[in-house]
Write a protein that holds these residues in place. Structure first.
Motif: not given
Length: 591
Positions: A322-338
Motif C-alpha cells: 500500500y501507499i499511506p496517506y499522511n493524514f497529519n501533513n498540514p497541506q494535504a490533510c484536509p484533502i486526504f480526510k475526504q
C-alpha cells in the motif's frame, strides 16, 4: 516493515563501488559452508539492538538480530501451515488461564548468553521494563497494546514468568502478535546507562529505564562499531557478527557458544547489498550469489539461470502492499480526510494491468488490509470482491460531484469549497508528492503507471525516489507542526509493505497512535473493530475489520508482489520458503 530479509566476501574495491559482483569465475560461492544471500535493492541493514525504534523497522534488521538474540516466541510457515516454531524460540508454548487474563511462559533450560550465564526470567523482565517506560519510542508500540495491555510482569522462578493482562484476549492473537515482539536481552550486560557505567537494576525505575534505553539506542545508532562493540557480542543465538559495514554488507558466522536446539548448519552467511535489481542480476548470472533473486522482467532468463545451476521459485508472502496517506501533513490533510477523494484515487489504480504488465503475474491484486494470497478464513467478502474497481470515469465523477474541476494544466482544483470538504479552500489543487523506494524497475514502472492513471482524474503526482532506509526514515508518524511531517505519500512495498505475523490483525499499522501507522490514520470505528478482532477467537470479528478498512481506504491499496522470485544454487538446500518471510539460515545446508 515487516519483511524478514535475510552471504565468500567479495573484493573491497567492488564494495566501494556501491554494488556487488563476483570474482568473475562463475563458480559457486557456496563453499566451506558459506552462503551468500542477496539483499533487496538499496536495502542496507542498519540496526542490531533487539528493540526496534521507528525508522529502523525494515525486516532485514529484525531478521538479522533475531539470529543473534533468540526471540521469546517464533512462528514458521514452511510446512504449509503457519505454526509455533519451538526450536527457534526461547520459550515453550505459552499457557493461558481459564479466564484468559494470565499468560504463563516457561523458558527453555539450555539457552545461555555468550558469557555462559543462563537465560532467565530477569532477562525478559529487563526487556519488559525498557518497553514499559519507553513505549512511545519503541517501534512495536500501538496504543492499548503491549505494554498497555499488561498489568504486571510476575516472576515465578528463574525459568517461569507470567504476564497479567488487563482483560481476556484471543490467545491465538496474543501469542502470534504480542508475545512474538518480546526479545529477551542479557540484563547482566545491557543494564547500564553509559559505556563505562556499572551494571545494575536501572531498568526497574522509570528514570533508570529511560537512561538505559537512551544508552542502548545511542549505541545501536553507531553502526561503524557493530563489529567491535561488546554489547553485540553478548547474544545467545545460532550466529554471531563477523562483519557489519555501513555500506550494508553483513557477515554472520556460526556461534560456537550457542547452546540451544537450533544450531547453525552452515559456517557463514553473507548478506550482500545491491544498488539495483539489475546489479544483483548481473552478479547472479556469473554465479556470484548463492541465494538471490531476479526481477519479474527477467523471467525470460529463467532457463539460462537453471542451466547455470540455479533453481528458480517464487516466494509468496503473507503481506499487503500500500501507499499511506499522511493524514497529519498540514497541506494535504484536509484533502486526504475526504473519503470521496480516497475513493476517486483508488478507482484510478489499474491493479489488473499492474499485475499483468509490470509484475508479469508475480503479484496478486490487493483490495484491503488482510493478505489475499493464499486464501484464508480471515478474508471478508467485501475485500474479495473489490468495492473500488478500476474506473477512471467513476473517479472523475466523484471529484466533479464534490466541487472539483480539471483546469487547463490538467490538475483538478476546488471550485466550490462548500462541496469540497472542511478545510479545503477555493483554488486548492490535487497535487501531491510521493516518495518511493528506488532500485527496482517494477517499482519505477508502477509509480509511472500510477502517476499516469491519476492524471486522468486530475490528480498530479510529483515522484521522488530514495533508498528504502531513507524512505522509511522520512515517512514516520508525526505531528502536523513537526518539520518531519512534510511528507505526503510514501511507498516502501517493492517486496510488500507489511508482512504480518500469523494472525493478520491491524493494530500496529492502522490503530490510532501506533508507531507503524505511518500516515497517522485514526478512526474510532476502525479502532473498535481492531479491538474486537484481537479479543474474540471467531473469524467474524476480523472479517468485520477487513470489511470496514477495505471501504474506508486508510491507504492506497496496491497489488502485493511475491516476496521475491528466488534463484538458489542447487547445492544449497534452503528448504521451503516461509510465507512469513522468515529465513531460518541456521537450517540451510551446503552439499
Amino acid at each position: 516493515m515487516s519483511r524478514r530479509l535475510l552471504t565468500a566476501v567479495l573484493a573491497a574495491a567492488l564494495l566501494a563501488a556501491g554494488c556487488s559482483s563476483s570474482s568473475g569465475s562463475g563458480q559457486s560461492t557456496a563453499q566451506n559452508g558459506t552462503v551468500t544471500f542477496a539483499l533487496p535493492p538499496n536495502a542496507t541493514p542498519n540496526w542490531i539492538l533487539p528493540l526496534s525504534i521507528p525508522g529502523h523497522l525494515a525486516t532485514y534488521n529484525s531478521s538479522i538480530y533475531q539470529l543473534l538474540f533468540v526471540p521469546l516466541i517464533t512462528y514458521n510457515g514452511t510446512s504449509g501451515t503457519v505454526g509455533f516454531d519451538e526450536k527457534a524460540s526461547a520459550a515453550r508454548k505459552p499457557e493461558y488461564s481459564a479466564d484468559g487474563k494470565t499468560v504463563t511462559v516457561t523458558l527453555k533450560d539450555n539457552l545461555t548468553w555468550a558469557d555462559g550465564s543462563k537465560l532467565t526470567t530477569r532477562d525478559v523482565e529487563f526487556w519488559y521494563n525498557l518497553v514499559k517506560y519507553n513505549k512511545t519510542e519503541w517501534g512495536g508500540y500501538a496504543k492499548g497494546r503491549m505494554p498497555d495491555n499488561m498489568v504486571e510482569f510476575k516472576t515465578i522462578d528463574e525459568k517461569t514468568f507470567q504476564f497479567i493482562l488487563d482483560k481476556p484476549y484471543n490467545p491465538d492473537w496474543f501469542t502470534a502478535n504480542q508475545l512474538v515482539n518480546v526479545r529477551p536481552m542479557p540484563q547482566k550486560v545491557f543494564d547500564k546507562t553509559s559505556a563505562d557505567g556499572a551494571i545494575g537494576d536501572h531498568d526497574r525505575t522509570e528514570a533508570g529505564a529511560k537512561q538505559v534505553f537512551s544508552f542502548l539506542v545511542g549505541q545501536a545508532k553507531d553502526l561503524p562499531t557493530y563489529q567491535t562493540n561488546p554489547l553485540w557480542k553478548a547474544g545467545n543465538g545460532p550466529f554471531a557478527v563477523q562483519e557489519f559495514t555501513t555500506g550494508g554488507q553483513v557477515t554472520l558466522v556460526k556461534n560456537p557458544k550457542y547452546t540451544g536446539d537450533d544450531a547453525a548448519k552452515v559456517d557463514k552467511v553473507v548478506f550482500k547489498p545491491f544498488t539495483s535489481a539489475d546489479a544483483e542480476f548481473n552478479v547472479l548470472q556469473t554465479g556470484g550469489v548463492d541465494y538471490g533473486y531476479l526481477a519479474s522482467a527477467n523471467l525470460n532468463q529463467r532457463s539460462s539461470l537453471e542451466s547455470k545451476g540455479y533453481q528458480v521459485q517464487p516466494w509468496k508472502g503473507w503481506a499487503i502492499t500500500y501507499i499511506p496517506y499522511n493524514f497529519n501533513n498540514p497541506q494535504a490533510c484536509p484533502i486526504f480526510k475526504q473519503l470521496y477523494v480516497r475513493q476517486a484515487i483508488q478507482h484510478a489504480v489499474d491493479q489488473d494491468s499492474i499485475v499483468k504488465n509490470i509484475w508479469r503475474d508475480m503479484a496478486v491484486a490487493g483490495y484491503g488490509p488482510v493478505p489475499q494470497d493464499p486464501s484464508s478464513p480471515f478474508l471478508s467478502d467485501t475485500q474479495k470482491n473489490n468495492p473500488y474497481p478500476f474506473d477512471i470515469a467513476q473517479g472523475k465523477a466523484l471529484l466533479e460531484s464534490h466541487g472539483w474541476t480539471i483546469g487547463a494544466d490538467g490538475v483538478a482544483a476546488c471550485i466550490d469549497p462548500s462541496r469540497c470538504g472542511t478545510g479545503i479552500s477555493a483554488g486548492t489543487q490535487l497535487k501531491f508528492t510521493l516518495l518511493a523506494e528506488s532500485g527496482s524497475k517494477e517499482t519505477d514502472n508502477m509509480m509511472a503507471e500510477l502517476k499516469s492513471s491519476l492524471s486522468k482524474i486530475g490528480v498530479a503526482l510529483e515522484l521522488k525516489q530514495a533508498p528504502l532506509n531513507t524512505v522509511l526514515g522520512n515517512s514516520k508518524a508525526c505531528q502536523p507542526t513537526a518539520p518531519e511531517c512534510s511528507w505526503q505519500m510514501s511507498f516502501f512495498g517493492t517486496q510488500g509493505s507489511w508482512y504480518f505475523n500469523a494472525y493478520p490483525s491491524g493494530e500496529r499499522i492502522f490503530g490510532t497512535g501506533a508507531t507503524s501507522n505511518l500516515g497517522s490514520y485514526s478512526d474510532p470505528k476502525a479502532d473498535e473493530l481492531i479491538a474486537a478482532s484481537t479479543s474474540t477467537a471467531d473469524h467474524d470479528s476480523i472479517k468485520a475489520y477487513g470489511d470496514y478498512l477495505t471501504k474506508d481506504l486508510p491507504v492506497i491499496w496496491l497489488p502485493n508482489p511475491v516476496y521475491q522470485i528466488s534463484a538458489v544454487k542447487k547445492n544449497v538446500n534452503i528448504g521451503n520458503q516461509d510465507p512469513l518471510a522468515a529465513m531460518q539460515p541456521q537450517r540451510w545446508t551446503v552439499s
